[in-house]
Design a protein around this motif. Structure first.
Motif, PDB file in Angstrom:
ATOM      1  N   SER A 344     -10.000  -6.730  11.704  1.00 29.07           N
ATOM      2  CA  SER A 344     -10.170  -5.896  12.164  1.00 29.07           C
ATOM      3  C   SER A 344     -10.368  -4.811  11.016  1.00 29.07           C
ATOM      4  O   SER A 344     -11.125  -4.042  10.517  1.00 29.07           O
ATOM      5  CB  SER A 344      -9.837  -4.303  12.995  1.00 29.07           C
ATOM      6  OG  SER A 344     -10.472  -5.384  14.709  1.00 29.07           O
ATOM      7  N   ARG A 345      -9.163  -4.875  10.827  1.00 28.32           N
ATOM      8  CA  ARG A 345      -7.956  -4.579   8.946  1.00 28.32           C
ATOM      9  C   ARG A 345      -9.413  -5.373   8.344  1.00 28.32           C
ATOM     10  O   ARG A 345      -9.740  -4.084   7.100  1.00 28.32           O
ATOM     11  CB  ARG A 345      -6.819  -4.839   8.767  1.00 28.32           C
ATOM     12  CG  ARG A 345      -6.258  -4.190  10.660  1.00 28.32           C
ATOM     13  CD  ARG A 345      -4.841  -4.510  10.107  1.00 28.32           C
ATOM     14  NE  ARG A 345      -4.445  -4.204   8.739  1.00 28.32           N
ATOM     15  CZ  ARG A 345      -3.830  -3.071   8.555  1.00 28.32           C
ATOM     16  NH1 ARG A 345      -3.240  -1.897   9.627  1.00 28.32           N
ATOM     17  NH2 ARG A 345      -2.335  -2.834   7.351  1.00 28.32           N
ATOM     18  N   SER A 346      -9.664  -5.956   8.002  1.00 32.81           N
ATOM     19  CA  SER A 346      -9.898  -6.696   6.627  1.00 32.81           C
ATOM     20  C   SER A 346     -11.481  -6.225   6.980  1.00 32.81           C
ATOM     21  O   SER A 346     -12.520  -5.953   5.799  1.00 32.81           O
ATOM     22  CB  SER A 346     -10.061  -8.648   6.626  1.00 32.81           C
ATOM     23  OG  SER A 346      -8.865  -9.419   6.949  1.00 32.81           O
ATOM     24  N   GLU A 347     -11.661  -5.988   7.452  1.00 34.98           N
ATOM     25  CA  GLU A 347     -13.244  -5.335   7.409  1.00 34.98           C
ATOM     26  C   GLU A 347     -13.936  -4.150   7.974  1.00 34.98           C
ATOM     27  O   GLU A 347     -14.720  -3.136   7.590  1.00 34.98           O
ATOM     28  CB  GLU A 347     -14.061  -6.174   9.098  1.00 34.98           C
ATOM     29  CG  GLU A 347     -14.091  -7.655   8.947  1.00 34.98           C
ATOM     30  CD  GLU A 347     -14.880  -8.184  10.800  1.00 34.98           C
ATOM     31  OE1 GLU A 347     -15.705  -6.994  11.430  1.00 34.98           O
ATOM     32  OE2 GLU A 347     -14.418  -9.100  11.116  1.00 34.98           O
ATOM     33  N   GLY A 348     -12.503  -3.685   8.406  1.00 33.38           N
ATOM     34  CA  GLY A 348     -12.442  -1.998   8.329  1.00 33.38           C
ATOM     35  C   GLY A 348     -12.059  -1.754   7.435  1.00 33.38           C
ATOM     36  O   GLY A 348     -12.866  -0.146   7.171  1.00 33.38           O
ATOM     37  N   PHE A 349     -11.232  -2.411   6.185  1.00 30.28           N
ATOM     38  CA  PHE A 349     -10.504  -0.881   4.705  1.00 30.28           C
ATOM     39  C   PHE A 349     -11.471  -1.495   3.721  1.00 30.28           C
ATOM     40  O   PHE A 349     -11.922  -3.345   4.022  1.00 30.28           O
ATOM     41  CB  PHE A 349      -8.926  -1.901   5.202  1.00 30.28           C
ATOM     42  CG  PHE A 349      -8.062  -0.753   6.382  1.00 30.28           C
ATOM     43  CD1 PHE A 349      -7.983   0.298   6.438  1.00 30.28           C
ATOM     44  CD2 PHE A 349      -7.439  -1.547   6.502  1.00 30.28           C
ATOM     45  CE1 PHE A 349      -7.318   0.788   6.985  1.00 30.28           C
ATOM     46  CE2 PHE A 349      -6.455  -0.939   7.119  1.00 30.28           C
ATOM     47  CZ  PHE A 349      -6.620   0.068   7.986  1.00 30.28           C
ATOM     48  N   GLY A 350     -11.751  -0.642   2.272  1.00 31.31           N
ATOM     49  CA  GLY A 350     -12.189  -1.339   1.641  1.00 31.31           C
ATOM     50  C   GLY A 350     -11.484  -1.615   0.813  1.00 31.31           C
ATOM     51  O   GLY A 350     -10.383  -1.938   0.915  1.00 31.31           O
ATOM     52  N   ASP A 351     -11.696  -2.298  -0.611  1.00 27.13           N
ATOM     53  CA  ASP A 351     -11.063  -3.569  -1.306  1.00 27.13           C
ATOM     54  C   ASP A 351      -9.952  -2.738  -1.785  1.00 27.13           C
ATOM     55  O   ASP A 351      -9.088  -3.066  -2.163  1.00 27.13           O
ATOM     56  CB  ASP A 351     -12.142  -3.500  -2.322  1.00 27.13           C
ATOM     57  CG  ASP A 351     -13.040  -5.018  -1.822  1.00 27.13           C
ATOM     58  OD1 ASP A 351     -12.964  -5.599  -0.813  1.00 27.13           O
ATOM     59  OD2 ASP A 351     -13.767  -5.321  -2.615  1.00 27.13           O
ATOM     60  N   GLU A 352      -9.630  -0.884  -2.131  1.00 28.12           N
ATOM     61  CA  GLU A 352      -8.636  -0.036  -2.949  1.00 28.12           C
ATOM     62  C   GLU A 352      -7.717  -0.027  -2.350  1.00 28.12           C
ATOM     63  O   GLU A 352      -6.680  -0.607  -2.200  1.00 28.12           O
ATOM     64  CB  GLU A 352      -9.285   0.979  -3.531  1.00 28.12           C
ATOM     65  CG  GLU A 352      -8.364   2.109  -4.188  1.00 28.12           C
ATOM     66  CD  GLU A 352      -7.682   1.483  -5.410  1.00 28.12           C
ATOM     67  OE1 GLU A 352      -6.632   1.325  -5.196  1.00 28.12           O
ATOM     68  OE2 GLU A 352      -8.661   0.533  -5.833  1.00 28.12           O
TER      69      GLU A 352
END
Length: 487
Positions: A344-352
């Motif tokens: 969820s966090r890997s897919e939900g957050f952007g790179d920055e």
């Protein structure tokens, strides 16, 4: 309806005289946004039906003669909660989040009669200097569509600069109101930390974040701070100091004012055209009766490094609540609890955002806390002490807002450190919790240059006074970008 040639006082008179109703004004504003924003992408979501309903209610009640905001359409940055209107922080993590209550500032604006027409684009979770880190795509600078509008409040700044809206709220953690204000040739104020409630602001760095406004002129900005400032029982960091009328002494001028000009802000890293504009502004203040002298803020050079350790550490803590469990994005491809958290966090957050969470988590770890976080906190104290020493002898500080005008879209997204350095001149103000305001002060190759005014804690009044005096004796605020009507 295009606001380039308008100010809140003039529009308020039209509303009071019945030349236009709030409903007509709101409808025309929404129509213009829909037409103009296809080029800018300044808005994430429009509040069409409710904005029209609210404007009808204001018309039925009657325009409040004592409130410039009565019946006035404004925009809200998309990290400030708005009841029943999506608040996404420009992130996939919150792309379908609809709050069940309004932020305190939104309530105060509504009580003053303001009409919320929509939510503006931003860097994801306010982490960025260009409004390119948004899941909804980048915002474009209305002066040149190939340039960034700055960040993270780039959507609010571009919307105001292009005439789509007369004013917008933003948030400033390390320069996120002042830097886009400078890049777009408008006025942006970050009030003293605690002057405005943060209740309902999606947290990035809790000891740095502050809500403020972006407007076309200084008087309008002061009028909005009159409304949104003040103590809030929901925010224990908000100050209980009395809120003055920031417009009361705004026309008194700067005669007798002692202004400091920090040498470190005019270093080799600052563009020559920017330096020249600020030195010319200093001469303007001298002609108006102020004293301007060069001073030193020696720990300025450590600001960026210390800030990105401290702010990222706070972000790491604040963003751990987004776990895919209670609200926000939840991965559909998880087989157990651990996978649900990670995916969820890997897919939900952007790179920055991921980059800053990792930097902050590392800085707070047992092996790095003393070497990084604790030292950065000590540097923060040294920066505050630098300002205190200057304010023992001077009423205000003037400096460039940014070291360069707006840069090209895509030119710094692959180089995070270069992007971070865009905030080198704005970050110290947040580190010290001081008020800072950017006003138009010149142009470089057709792009705006901003001048930053920095004041003592809770002395926004002097800054508005100085900003208004400069504005009345220059015409930089009367220039318009190509998007919105300039030929």
């Amino acid at each position: 309806m295009n606001y380039l040639n308008k100010n809140m006082t003039g529009v308020h008179k039209q509303l009071m005289n019945g030349d236009i109703t709030s409903e007509e004004l709101t409808k025309q504003t929404l129509d213009n946004i829909k037409k103009t924003d296809t080029k800018l992408n300044a808005f994430i979501d429009l509040n069409d039906s409710k904005a029209l309903d609210d404007s009808k209610a204001v018309d039925q009640k009657g325009i409040d003669a004592s409130s410039l905001l009565s019946g006035m359409p404004i925009a809200i940055k998309d990290n400030i909660l708005t009841k029943d209107l999506k608040t996404t922080a420009a992130s996939k993590m919150l792309s379908n989040f609809t709050p069940i209550f309004d932020a305190t500032v939104v309530k105060k604006l509504a009580a003053a009669g303001a009409i919320n027409v929509g939510k503006t684009n931003m860097d994801e979770f306010a982490m960025g200097s260009s409004t390119e880190h948004s899941v909804f795509g980048p915002t474009h600078n209305p002066w040149n569509l190939n340039k960034v509008p700055g960040g993270s409040s780039g959507g609010s700044a571009a919307a105001v600069a292009s005439g789509e809206i007369i004013a917008a709220l933003g948030s400033d953690t390390g320069g996120s109101i002042r830097q886009p204000a400078a890049f777009n040739g408008i006025v942006g104020m970050k009030p003293t930390y605690g002057r405005v409630s943060r209740w309902g602001l999606i947290a990035f760095g809790s000891s740095f974040d502050q809500i403020g406004s972006l407007t076309r002129n200084v008087y309008d900005n002061a009028s909005i701070l009159n409304v949104i400032a003040g103590h809030d029982k929901h925010d224990l960091t908000s100050s209980d100091k009395a809120v003055p009328d920031y417009t009361q002494n705004i026309k008194k001028g700067v005669k007798g004012l002692k202004i400091a000009l920090p040498e470190e802000y005019l270093s080799d890293g600052t563009d020559k055209n920017v330096k020249d504009a600020i030195l010319k502004a200093a001469e303007t203040y001298k002609k108006l009766g102020a004293t301007v002298e060069k001073v030193s803020l020696p720990h300025t050079k450590y600001g960026v490094a210390a800030y990105y350790i401290l702010a990222s550490s706070e972000a790491s803590s604040n963003l751990q609540r987004y776990d895919g469990i209670r609200y926000g994005y939840r991965s559909k491809d998880a087989n157990n609890l651990a996978e649900l958290y990670v995916k969820s966090r890997s897919e939900g957050f952007g790179d920055e955002v991921k980059r800053r969470i990792m930097l902050g988590t590392f800085s707070l770890s047992a092996g790095a806390f003393d070497a990084y976080f604790k030292k950065a906190a000590k540097v923060r104290t040294l920066i505050l002490d630098d300002f205190k020493k200057v304010f023992d002898h001077y009423d205000m500080i003037m400096a460039p807002t940014t070291s360069t005008p707006a840069f090209d879209l895509g030119s710094k997204t692959s180089d995070p450190v270069s992007m971070y350095m865009n905030d080198v001149l704005t970050i110290p103000v947040n580190m010290a919790g001081l008020p800072g305001m950017s006003i138009p002060a010149g142009f470089s190759d057709g792009m705006p240059i901003g001048m930053q005014l920095i004041g003592r804690p809770f002395d926004e009044g002097t800054m508005y006074q100085a900003g208004y005096a400069f504005e009345q004796n220059t015409d930089f605020h009367k220039h318009f970008p190509k998007i919105g009507g300039a030929k």
